[in-house]
Design an enzyme around this catalytic site. Sequence first.
Site, PDB file in Angstrom:
ATOM      1  N   ASN B  24      32.486  33.819  45.533  1.00 13.57           N
ATOM      2  CA  ASN B  24      34.203  34.516  45.052  1.00 13.57           C
ATOM      3  C   ASN B  24      34.955  33.012  43.858  1.00 13.57           C
ATOM      4  O   ASN B  24      34.490  31.974  44.778  1.00 13.57           O
ATOM      5  CB  ASN B  24      35.387  34.148  45.823  1.00 13.57           C
ATOM      6  CG  ASN B  24      36.452  34.937  45.837  1.00 13.57           C
ATOM      7  OD1 ASN B  24      37.384  34.273  45.027  1.00 13.57           O
ATOM      8  ND2 ASN B  24      36.547  35.922  46.041  1.00 13.57           N
ATOM      9  N   ALA B  47      35.920  39.532  43.857  1.00 15.77           N
ATOM     10  CA  ALA B  47      36.711  39.504  43.647  1.00 15.77           C
ATOM     11  C   ALA B  47      37.626  40.294  44.701  1.00 15.77           C
ATOM     12  O   ALA B  47      37.389  40.894  45.414  1.00 15.77           O
ATOM     13  CB  ALA B  47      37.278  40.316  42.266  1.00 15.77           C
ATOM     14  N   GLU B  48      38.688  39.837  44.877  1.00 17.43           N
ATOM     15  CA  GLU B  48      39.548  40.206  46.272  1.00 17.43           C
ATOM     16  C   GLU B  48      40.743  41.535  45.795  1.00 17.43           C
ATOM     17  O   GLU B  48      41.641  42.204  46.678  1.00 17.43           O
ATOM     18  CB  GLU B  48      40.977  38.960  45.789  1.00 17.43           C
ATOM     19  CG  GLU B  48      40.533  36.931  46.577  1.00 17.43           C
ATOM     20  CD  GLU B  48      40.504  36.879  45.934  1.00 17.43           C
ATOM     21  OE1 GLU B  48      39.789  37.401  45.074  1.00 17.43           O
ATOM     22  OE2 GLU B  48      41.431  35.607  45.371  1.00 17.43           O
ATOM     23  N   ASN B  49      40.501  41.668  44.678  1.00 16.01           N
ATOM     24  CA  ASN B  49      41.174  43.141  44.239  1.00 16.01           C
ATOM     25  C   ASN B  49      40.530  44.008  44.359  1.00 16.01           C
ATOM     26  O   ASN B  49      40.785  45.204  44.490  1.00 16.01           O
ATOM     27  CB  ASN B  49      42.014  42.897  42.818  1.00 16.01           C
ATOM     28  CG  ASN B  49      41.055  42.614  41.734  1.00 16.01           C
ATOM     29  OD1 ASN B  49      39.558  42.630  41.815  1.00 16.01           O
ATOM     30  ND2 ASN B  49      41.451  43.214  40.455  1.00 16.01           N
ATOM     31  N   GLY B  50      39.335  43.902  44.647  1.00 15.59           N
ATOM     32  CA  GLY B  50      38.518  44.858  45.075  1.00 15.59           C
ATOM     33  C   GLY B  50      36.918  45.421  44.315  1.00 15.59           C
ATOM     34  O   GLY B  50      36.916  46.588  44.145  1.00 15.59           O
TER      35      GLY B  50
END
Lengths: 222, 222, 239, 239
Positions: B24, B47-50
């Site tokens: 990440n 990525a944290e948004n998916g």
Amino acid sequence: MGEESRDRIARRAARELKDGMVVNLGIGIPTRVADFIPEGVQVVFHAENGILGAGPTPEPGKEDGFLCNAGGYPVTIVEGASYCDSAIAFAMIRRGGIDMTVLGALEVSGRGDLANWIVPGKRAAGIGGAMELAQKAKKVVVLMNHVNRDGQSKIRKECELPLTARECVDLIITDMAVMEVTGEGLVLREVMAPYTVEEVVRYTEAELQIPDTVAYIGGDAP
Amino acid sequence: MGEESRDRIARRAARELKDGMVVNLGIGIPTRVADFIPEGVQVVFHAENGILGAGPTPEPGKEDGFLCNAGGYPVTIVEGASYCDSAIAFAMIRRGGIDMTVLGALEVSGRGDLANWIVPGKRAAGIGGAMELAQKAKKVVVLMNHVNRDGQSKIRKECELPLTARECVDLIITDMAVMEVTGEGLVLREVMAPYTVEEVVRYTEAELQIPDTVAYIGGDAP
Amino acid sequence: MNKIGTLEEALNRITDGCTLMYGGFGGIGNPPSLIDGIFEKGVKNLTLIGNDTAFPWIGIGRLVTAGRVRKVITSHIGSNPYAGQQMEEGSLEVEFYPQGTLAEKIRAGGVGLGGILVDVGIGTMIEEGKETVVVDGRKYLVEPALTAEVAIVHARKADPFGNLVFDKTGRNFNPLVAMAGQYTIAEADEIVPLGELDPENVVTPGIFVDRVIPGKGVNWEWVWEKKAATASRGAQPGS
Amino acid sequence: MNKIGTLEEALNRITDGCTLMYGGFGGIGNPPSLIDGIFEKGVKNLTLIGNDTAFPWIGIGRLVTAGRVRKVITSHIGSNPYAGQQMEEGSLEVEFYPQGTLAEKIRAGGVGLGGILVDVGIGTMIEEGKETVVVDGRKYLVEPALTAEVAIVHARKADPFGNLVFDKTGRNFNPLVAMAGQYTIAEADEIVPLGELDPENVVTPGIFVDRVIPGKGVNWEWVWEKKAATASRGAQPGS
């Protein structure tokens, strides 16, 4: 309980189904409720193993081992159905998405306490989804025999067995009667032929209120 | 920090990428690390948004407003990628699925404490995913200037700013040096030309151990 | 069981002072037509719950920029300088959570839990004032679940029962938020007939959705679009 | 990044006395080839974590029936009378949870939370001996997260990275269990090339899966099959 009595109870429970409801049916007699859906009523059946929108039992030979209800028996799905994992299936229950559930019971108290999962000293089958359904469904309908094998009332002042959930039951349908749990206590609504109001009262340990009008099902008033 | 220095830091950080890692990259210089992936190394970008399996920036005109990284800028996906909701994207982080994260920092202590989210009295941008990444990624690489705008060391004996996570940083890469946080303290590994070991020590407030061999990057040893 | 309605019907639910949860991450997945409607209706004094305050002229950011928001429970406001400015001035209350903790707090509300135990932020100022419990010798923060009076989400497709699928990274917080609303409104780019969505691929089952409205699609320019960069230079706070 | 391996490699991870979590609900979604392998290998003294103990001759039920299990953390054992019998005899320890609580405890382990707060069972014997916390004036049970040394799941399709999709109600606990294993083995009916699964429709992202093995499919007869009903009359516990 005889076949005819089971069907009568299931048919009576089916009258509680209202158009648009999301409904979860327990295993046993509750499963039969699906066979008696009133004309013109469309409900969405929910299953804890991950179906929203379960349909009728498939024709013999058309079963799919990976499309079963929570009891492990083949079902189908209807248009608009979806599959999900069991965490989300229970999210639907805990969030109040189940309008009505139909469950079996060992004992119910006059306040609507439900005991249906364990008899101390006897072999325990486990809890399953009963606690979530009993505690969280908007309407909890219990189907059971009015008395146990020893002839004792299953509708108690206080449940003696460990509870599944407190003050959760809304309607009790037995082979003898239909009773509603209200803010003012347990109220007799209907009597199943050939029983009489007096017999229902005699076999109901919990205090039972008798309103001016009580309907008779499956026969004329005696 | 100049463009050249940024690229040098990002290129150095990219050498930490090992084949098969799930990685990440934070916003800013860390994002540039993707431009310097070593030959023969394949990593999976998270990525944290998916997204698991984010790919390079699309060509101009090929962007998709619904396919962006956590910073809101267009990316692509690679074969084997999947989309998920942000709860699952963070499950990957908390469960230790991220082999390496590359983050910016305001301050780092010699023990690897990281401060990168808030300066009391200044406008706070928020936390974002930094706490989860810093605390849970297997390897935390920090990229930053060695000193702040006032010329003070950002590598402190103790962080003065509120922490993002304690003892989480494994490697610090600055415009002056590469330092490793070890069980025996902070160890100088590499010096970036044109700086000298002495200069690095001078601008490092935390105690810095100098091993017998220190590599020089971007120039001959002075 | 047809939940398809109009924007006007949906907006009746969203009133001054209500708590509004929204899907989206950096504007992507914010429901554009619903936000437009809220903006035009003049709704104010909102408490927002969502990942971030987007960008000044994008999605949920517009409501913040225009001063319609009293409080926001969020993870990040850095991409909307007006949020930071209002926070400094004291007109906007901001409650920050680590992003993954926020996601799980919203999900917990959505699935009917009371809260979660999380160790992210232990040993930092995030721990201050929070209840902790010890499980197997390790300390965790007690993080209560979050729900909201109204939740708004943006779906790629919806059917009349409210089954939803999302669009790539437009998924983000949307499926979590969809479950956490006491009343959930889904704006869909496309409404398809019942039975058209594959039952295996439904992301949000319709039981969590109370109202579906057709959306007009994204009506803003993204930060990475040149035109947007130009427009932003002329952007004004408030309106 | 190719996680495809053999049953033998997978079985090396599953040893006497280990804690084994499994997907499935009433046998449906139990991984057949892995369970066969565990059975043939003779693994014993297992601690199982899963929804139920299936049926005596189906899926995970076989291991229970054969006396290979020391303890089971579960929701229901009613469909496997041998489980009940062993519980009575004292050879099988059983820890019951409400089904939805069990699902969320496993998920909590899978997503790296310490536990959950749940009000199901409040006021019943389920509450006994459990820590409680009060959130917003309401009492909740603290339910610690569950993980396991090894998790086994059954997928409809897998790719070499370990991305999984499931088969209708075969999904059930599988995606939760897949996340909660310290080492997760997925048995797939079909292994497809990387890139063949639609990124929008992947249910379990490959990051949670350590090993993928090809499965031989269900090798038992379901309870609703006539032949099974006949076979069951001849079923013997132990082996």
